[in-house]
Every structure is written in structure tokens, then in C-alpha cells.
Design an enzyme around this catalytic site. Structure first.
Site, PDB file in Angstrom:
ATOM      1  N   ASP A   1      -7.960   9.499  11.881  1.00  0.00           N
ATOM      2  CA  ASP A   1      -7.979   8.776  10.298  1.00  0.00           C
ATOM      3  C   ASP A   1      -8.841   7.534  10.958  1.00  0.00           C
ATOM      4  O   ASP A   1      -8.181   6.568  10.411  1.00  0.00           O
ATOM      5  CB  ASP A   1      -6.896   8.888   9.752  1.00  0.00           C
ATOM      6  CG  ASP A   1      -7.146   8.615   8.409  1.00  0.00           C
ATOM      7  OD1 ASP A   1      -8.077   8.857   8.143  1.00  0.00           O
ATOM      8  OD2 ASP A   1      -6.186   8.394   7.655  1.00  0.00           O
TER       9      ASP A   1
ATOM     10  N   VAL B   1       4.022   1.235   2.160  1.00  0.00           N
ATOM     11  CA  VAL B   1       3.985   0.058   3.004  1.00  0.00           C
ATOM     12  C   VAL B   1       4.293  -1.163   2.457  1.00  0.00           C
ATOM     13  O   VAL B   1       4.005  -1.592   1.457  1.00  0.00           O
ATOM     14  CB  VAL B   1       2.620  -0.053   3.727  1.00  0.00           C
ATOM     15  CG1 VAL B   1       2.760  -1.021   4.812  1.00  0.00           C
ATOM     16  CG2 VAL B   1       2.041   1.191   4.353  1.00  0.00           C
TER      17      VAL B   1
ATOM     18  N   SER C   1      -0.086   9.148   1.331  1.00  0.00           N
ATOM     19  CA  SER C   1       0.621  10.464   0.921  1.00  0.00           C
ATOM     20  C   SER C   1       1.765  10.920   1.901  1.00  0.00           C
ATOM     21  O   SER C   1       2.666  11.525   1.728  1.00  0.00           O
ATOM     22  CB  SER C   1      -0.460  11.730   1.577  1.00  0.00           C
ATOM     23  OG  SER C   1      -0.800  11.553   2.871  1.00  0.00           O
ATOM     24  N   PHE C   2       2.049  10.035   3.062  1.00  0.00           N
ATOM     25  CA  PHE C   2       3.198  10.114   3.841  1.00  0.00           C
ATOM     26  C   PHE C   2       4.010   8.848   3.740  1.00  0.00           C
ATOM     27  O   PHE C   2       5.276   8.994   4.111  1.00  0.00           O
ATOM     28  CB  PHE C   2       2.724  10.494   5.149  1.00  0.00           C
ATOM     29  CG  PHE C   2       2.351  11.668   5.462  1.00  0.00           C
ATOM     30  CD1 PHE C   2       2.487  12.641   4.923  1.00  0.00           C
ATOM     31  CD2 PHE C   2       1.528  11.926   6.720  1.00  0.00           C
ATOM     32  CE1 PHE C   2       2.328  14.219   4.871  1.00  0.00           C
ATOM     33  CE2 PHE C   2       0.978  13.319   6.927  1.00  0.00           C
ATOM     34  CZ  PHE C   2       1.419  14.391   6.327  1.00  0.00           C
TER      35      PHE C   2
ATOM     36  N   GLY D   1       0.772  -1.154   0.223  1.00  0.00           N
ATOM     37  CA  GLY D   1      -0.135   0.113  -0.079  1.00  0.00           C
ATOM     38  C   GLY D   1       0.754   1.426   0.067  1.00  0.00           C
ATOM     39  O   GLY D   1       2.028   1.382   0.167  1.00  0.00           O
TER      40      GLY D   1
END
Length: 706
Positions: A534, A415, A411-412, A408
Site C-alpha cells: 500500500d 489513529v 478500514s482496519f 485518521g
């Protein structure tokens, strides 16, 4: 007319007027409630009223399980002959009136399962003959009154599931009264202080409660070791200590002294060491929950351990042995030290010498490898877990950050899935994109927050790495435990139509409970409040046992102080992106980040679990419950009951679905202060579990202390 007749008439009239005033408050003046309370009947014949035969005064008032929704009026104090008051589960709000202290003959006070607020009135001390106090499942605040210890006749004290705060050490007089020759400890049989905010160790004086049958201290913030003085509580049949911060070994006296135990719950603590074999001696024990501790070693096989359905050991990573249905690895048996055979003795000596030589060779190899690795400049890595990890090790674990290992991107961060040579289970590595604005801040916040978090429903952080890569560029990564069942997003919205997304209602309620417990811990269970920012299905990950873990603290901010947020500590929501559809409306207006925002996102998550639809789709119809609930829920939830022709199961399932929907709607209210508190969410979800008739025991992890 004789004076006694006049007095009796006046006193009876006082009771009648008090009841009518009480009705007005209880029902908010709604005439449809309590229709029998009118002039055509004597008040002793009214619904829920019992009168004494001699004086014709009200001795009992029991109107439990109603939907009044009113308050408890001060006129209650005029019912001076009252012995029993039961207004449990009638949706009361407001405070307990101080006039309750005028009821000096009161024996039973049951106001449980309402919405009562405020503090427990000190005037209750005047009720010196009281035997039963049930105030659980309310919203009471303040301290647990120490004066309960002076109530000589008290046999049951139930204060669980409130917002009481105190050091439990200040309640030592509950057991300490015996030291002054008091008979209090000969009376108390049931003590429930569960699901509050009590802190500190269990006071040793509790050992004086020698007649105590049930003790429930679960779901607080208690700590320390279990005092040996509890060994004196030989009448205990149920002991609930789960969901706290207790540590140390499981006391041996559980098996040697508390021989009457039937239920023992020590789950979700920090107990360590081996499981005492003495627990096998508890012949009456039929429920034992030791899950989510740090226990290790061999699991006994006798007594309660011979019944796999009676024990819970999940979450203890280093257990072995036990009965075969537990499917634990075999225990390593240390060989005997006696070697009478000379050949065996020589063989052992040769093995030892060979081992020393091999170890020496390995040390030489490691020395040269270490020298080689020093050619790569690195910065000290952060030690948040039990081991350190370097950039080179992460590079190797992910096959050079291969696209085949990529699971995955965000934005930061990106993974990756991988495996480390010295760590037996798969890992997940979150590599921060340092070119993205805010990535470094995200890394710092996530490491600081997650490194201190320890809860069964949070994704466990193993370690962090702050180093440089082979090009000399800055490198930051976080290593997590791998969750084999993937995300809730995948299970709810499987695009490949593989059928893996067919989650049952039981599983969805369990997942909702797991996430609620995680949020409760973040908001209330740590020294500094942590706001996730989130909450969404993609951040809810599931392990092999389908236990949900809340992950991705990339947007989390620590807010110092659980009750007041200073301007210095607050984080403006304009800096928080979150995810469209889950972001609370106040964040869009630039409001301050708070736990209320997480509750909103959680409510949207519940509605998504119920409908199977993402929040970007229309969810307006879900606001109208219970009408048409079957038309708006995910059709997969109804498949197991399609052949039900009686309608009985259908009605029960409808009730479950409606309650689930109501919780989701209550959490996602527009105004933050109107949203359902997370502890109320947990209580309501447990209520759904208790009423659901079709639970599959293989899929349900039951929290027995709820």
C-alpha cells in the site's frame, strides 16, 4: 615484399576487421553512429581510436558517454595490442565476452555505468598487467572473483552498484597476498565494492592494504565490528562504510592512526557509545557522517566538529553539547567528588537521606497503584520496543480516545495522537477495529514485520499492546513515533490552501530517495522479503528534518525467501485491497503479491509528486516525455525559476524533470518484469541530485557515499 611488411599488413587488417565487427555489435547496426569508421579513413584516424606509432596497431579504444545501446562483441579479443578500453556510459547490455582474456597487454578496463549482466569472466585473470578495473554501475551478478588478489599491478578496483553476492570474508586474499611476500598491496589504491549484497565482517587481512587510499564498502549487508587491523591502512584518505549493519564503538584508531583521512562515512549502521574525541586530531578531515546510529554523550568541539557544514549527526537521539549551531541540549556535568566544605558535606548527606525517604514513599504509592491496576484484567503485552504499555496508559495518553486526538481512520484501524508520561516525544496510536474482517491478521503481520525493521526511512514502531478494554473487550494497538510534518498526501494536496504544500524539486527528489531506500530495505535488506502492498502519499510521513519515513504495514505480508516464492508462502492479491490508483494491474487479475507490485505503486507515487495530481486523474500525458514536460508538472516546481532569462537554468531543470518522469514511467510499466529495479531507481535519483544546480543546502540531506 619483406616478411615483416606482410605480417604488419595482415595484423593491421585483423585490427580493422575486428573494429568493424565491434561497431556492428556496439551500435546494433545503426549507420548514424560512428560515421568516421569507413573506408575513406585509415582506422587509426577513426573516432575513439589510438594506434601505436611503431606497429600501427590499436592501443586504445575510448568511446565513453555515447548512446549506442548494443553489446560488446567477441571480436574485441582480436585487438591484441590493446592497452586501454573505455566504453563507460554507452548503454551496453549483455555479458562481458570471455575473449577479453585474450587482451594480455590490457592496462585499463572501464565498462562502468552500463547495463551489463552476467558474471565477471574468469578469463580476466589472463590480463596480468591490468592496473585499473572499473565495472561499477552495472547489473553484474555472482561472486566477487577471488582471483583479483593475484593481479600484481592492480591499483584500482571498482565494482560498486551491482548485484554481486558473497561473504566479504572470502575476499581476504585482496589483502592476504602480502603474507606471501606479494607486491599486490603495494599497488592497490582504490577499492569500491559498494551497493552490492556482500555479507559478514570486514576481514582483518584488509589491514595489509597499506597503500590503499580509498575504500568504499557502503550499502551492503556487512556486519560485526571494525577490525583493529585497518589501523595499518595509514594512507587512507576516504573511508565509506555507511548503510551496513556494523556495530560496536567507533574505533579510537581512526583518530590516532588514520591521520590522512579526509572523508569518513559511518552513517546508517548500529554504532553505539560516545564519539571519540580523537577524531578532533584528524586535521585533513573535511567530511564526517555519523548520522543514524546509536551514539550518545558529548559531541567534541574541535577539528572537524567546529564546522557544522562538515558533519552529519542526525538520527542519534542522545547526543549533547557540541558547537552552538548544532542546537543540541547541554550535557549534564557530574559534580566533583571532593567536598572540603563541612556544610556542603552535611547538605549532601541530608539530600541523600531525603532522596531515600522520597523514593520509599514513591515505592509505596506505586505498590498500591499496581494493586489497583490488577483489578483490570489484562493479557501480556508484546514487547517490540524498549517498554511495555497497557490499555490504561494508552487510554490516558489519548484522552480517552477523544475525537480531538483522532488524526485518521481506515478500514482496519483508527489513529490517535497522544503522549505517554514516561516517553518524552509525542506518539501515534493505531487502534485496530477488531470488528473488521482481517484486522487481527493485520495486527499480527504488522507487529511481526515492524518489530524487526530498523531503517532510517521506516516509521519506527515503539511497542504493541494486546489487552482488554474497560468493558472486557479485546483490544489491540500499535504505538508509533509521531511524525511532526505529517503525510506527503497533506503536503501535495493541501485542501486549505495554506501554502504548506509548495514542496521544492529538491525536497521531492529527497523524499523520493527516502522512500526508495525504505523499499530497498524491505525487499532486499532483511532475511525475509517484506511486500508493503500500500505505497501511497498518505503512508509517507515526514519528520522535523523533512526526512521521509514509510509507514502503515497494515497490508504487508512476509514472503519467505528472497529469490524464490513457494506456494505456501505466497499471498494471493485477491486478499489485498490496497488503494485505488496505486494497485498494480496484476493484482486486479488475481496475481501473486511481489516486490514488483510495490515498484508499480512507487512509480505512481513519483508521477503524483511530479504532476501534483492524484492517480485517479488522467496521467496519460506523462507517458510522453520529454515533450511538454513543463505543461504537465506541478506549477509550484517552476516558480523559483520563473525569472530566469538565460534559459540555462531552464534547460537543466527540464533535464531533471524529464529524468524524474522517466523513472516514474519505468517503475509503473504494465508488466512486472519490465519495471525498473529499486537499486537502479536509487542510482538514477542520485544522478538527478548531482546535476541539479539550485539545491538549497539547508533542505538537502546529502548521501556522500553515493
Amino acid at each position: 615484399m619483406p616478411m615483416s611488411t606482410i605480417a604488419l599488413s595482415l595484423n593491421s587488417k585483423t585490427d580493422k576487421l575486428a573494429l568493424l565487427a565491434l561497431k556492428e555489435k556496439l551500435t546494433n547496426g545503426v549507420s548514424d553512429y560512428l560515421p568516421s569508421w569507413n573506408e575513406s579513413l585509415h582506422f587509426c584516424e577513426w573516432e575513439g581510436i589510438t594506434c601505436g606509432r611503431r606497429h600501427m596497431r590499436v592501443s586504445a579504444l575510448h568511446l565513453e558517454n555515447q548512446t549506442f545501446g548494443g553489446t560488446l562483441g567477441s571480436s574485441l579479443g582480436n585487438l591484441t595490442f590493446l592497452r586501454m578500453l573505455n566504453l563507460s556510459n554507452v548503454n551496453l547490455h549483455g555479458e562481458i565476452p570471455t575473449q577479453v582474456g585474450l587482451l594480455k597487454g590490457l592496462r585499463v578496463l572501464d565498462l562502468g555505468n552500463n547495463n551489463l549482466q552476467g558474471e565477471i569472466p574468469i578469463e580476466l585473470t589472463n590480463c596480468t598487467n591490468i592496473k585499473v578495473i572499473r565495472l561499477a554501475l552495472n547489473k553484474l551478478i555472482g561472486r566477487v572473483p577471488a582471483y583479483f588478489g593475484s593481479m600484481m599491478q592492480l591499483t584500482e578496483l571498482s565494482l560498486g552498484h551491482n548485484n554481486l553476492v558473497d561473504s566479504i570474508g572470502k575476499l581476504k586474499n585482496l589483502g592476504g597476498m602480502a603474507l606471501a611476500g606479494n607486491k599486490f598491496t603495494d599497488a592497490l589504491l582504490y577499492l569500491d565494492l559498494s551497493n552490492n549484497f556482500l555479507t559478514g565482517p570486514i576481514p582483518s587481512e584488509f589491514g595489509n592494504l597499506k597503500q590503499l587510499s580509498q575504500l568504499n564498502l557502503s550499502l551492503n549487508k556487512l556486519s560485526g565490528e571494525i577490525p583493529k587491523d585497518l589501523a595499518s591502512c595509514i594512507a587512507l584518505t576516504e573511508l565509506w562504510l555507511g548503510g551496513n549493519f556494523f556495530h560496536g564503538a567507533i574505533p579510537l584508531f581512526f583518530g590516532s592512526s588514520l591521520r590522512s583521512l579526509k572523508k569518513l562515512n559511518l552513517s546508517e549502521n548500529n554504532f553505539s557509545g560516545i564519539i571519540p574525541s580523537e577524531l578532533e586530531n584528524l586535521t585533513y578531515l573535511n567530511s564526517l557522517d555519523l548520522s543514524f546510529n546509536n551514539l550518545y554523550g558529548e559531541v567534541p568541539k574541535g577539528g572537524v566538529f567546529s564546522n557544522v557544514s562538515a558533519i552529519l549527526l542526525t538520527g542519534n537521539k542522545n547526543l549533547c553539547g557540541g558547537i552552538s549551531p548544532l542546537k543540541l541540549p547541554p550535557c549534564f556535568k557530574v559534580p566533583s567528588k571532593k567536598h572540603k566544605n563541612p556544610f556542603k558535606r552535611k547538605l549532601i548527606i541530608g539530600s541523600v537521606v531525603g532522596g531515600v525517604l522520597i523514593s520509599f514513599a514513591v515505592l509505596i504509592i506505586l505498590y498500591f497503584l499496581a494493586r489497583k491496576s490488577k483489578r483490570l484484567p489484562t493479557l501480556p503485552s508484546l514487547k517490540n520496543g524498549n517498554f511495555r504499555v497497557t490499555y490504561g496508559e494508552i487510554h490516558e495518553a489519548t484522552n480517552g480516545f477523544s475525537s480531538s486526538n483522532l488524526v485518521g481512520t481506515g478500514s482496519f484501524a483508527s489513529v490517535y495522537k497522544g503522549s505517554l508520561l514516561y516517553f518524552e516525544r509525542p506518539i501515534v496510536v493505531k487502534v485496530l477495529n477488531l470488528q473488521a474482517r482481517g484486522a487481527t491478521k493485520s495486527f499480527t503481520a504488522e507487529c511481526k514485520a515492524l518489530g524487526k525493521m530498523k531503517h532510517r526511512n521506516l516509521v519506527k514502531i515503539l511497542t504493541c499492546c494486546s489487552s482488554v478494554d474497560y468493558k472486557g473487550d479485546e483490544f489491540k494497538a500499535i504505538v508509533f513515533e509521531f511524525m511532526p510534518k505529517g503525510s506527503l498526501e497533506k503536503l501535495l494536496h493541501d485542501n486549505e490552501e495554506s501554502g504548506i504544500h509548495n514542496l521544492s524539486l529538491t525536497q521531492r527528489v529527497d523524499i523520493a530517495l527516502d522512500v526508495a531506500h525504505a523499499l530497498d530495505y524491505l525487499h532486499n535488506g532483511t532475511e525475509n522479503v517484506v511486500v508493503h502492498c500500500d505505497v501511497k502519499p498518505n503512508n509517507v510521513l515526514l519528520d522535523d528534518d523533512m526526512v521521509a519515513h514509510l509507514g502503515d504495514f497494515g497490508l504487508a505480508r512476509l514472503i519467505h525467501g528472497a529469490t524464490a516464492y513457494s506456494s505456501v508462502d505466497q499471498v494471493n492479491s485477491s486478499t489485498i485491497k490496497g488503494t485505488i490508483g496505486y494497485v498494480p494491474p496484476e493484482y486486479g487479475a488475481g496475481g501473486q503479491v511481489s516486490p514488483h507490485g510495490d515498484i508499480y505503486s512507487y512509480g505512481i507515487l513519483l508521477l503524483e509528486m511530479l504532476t501534483g495530481k492524484r492517480p485517479t486523474n488522467s496521467m496519460s500525458s506523462i507517458r510522453n516525455v520529454p515533450d511538454g514536460i513543463f505543461e504537465i508538472v506541478d506549477s509550484h516546481l517552476l516558480l523559483p525559476f520563473a525569472e530566469d532569462e538565460t534559459g540555462i537554468v531552464e534547460n537543466k531543470i527540464r533535464n531533471c524533470l524529464v529524468m524524474f518522469a522517466i523513472i516514474g514511467v519505468a517503475c509503473s510499466e504494465e508488466f512486472p518484469s519490465y519495471r525498473m529495479p529499486i537499486k537502479d531507481v536509487i542510482a538514477k535519483l542520485n544522478e538527478i541530485k548531482s546535476m541539479f544546480p539550485c539545491e538549497d543546502p539547508l533542505l538537502v540531506f546529502t548521501r556522500k557515499y553515493d
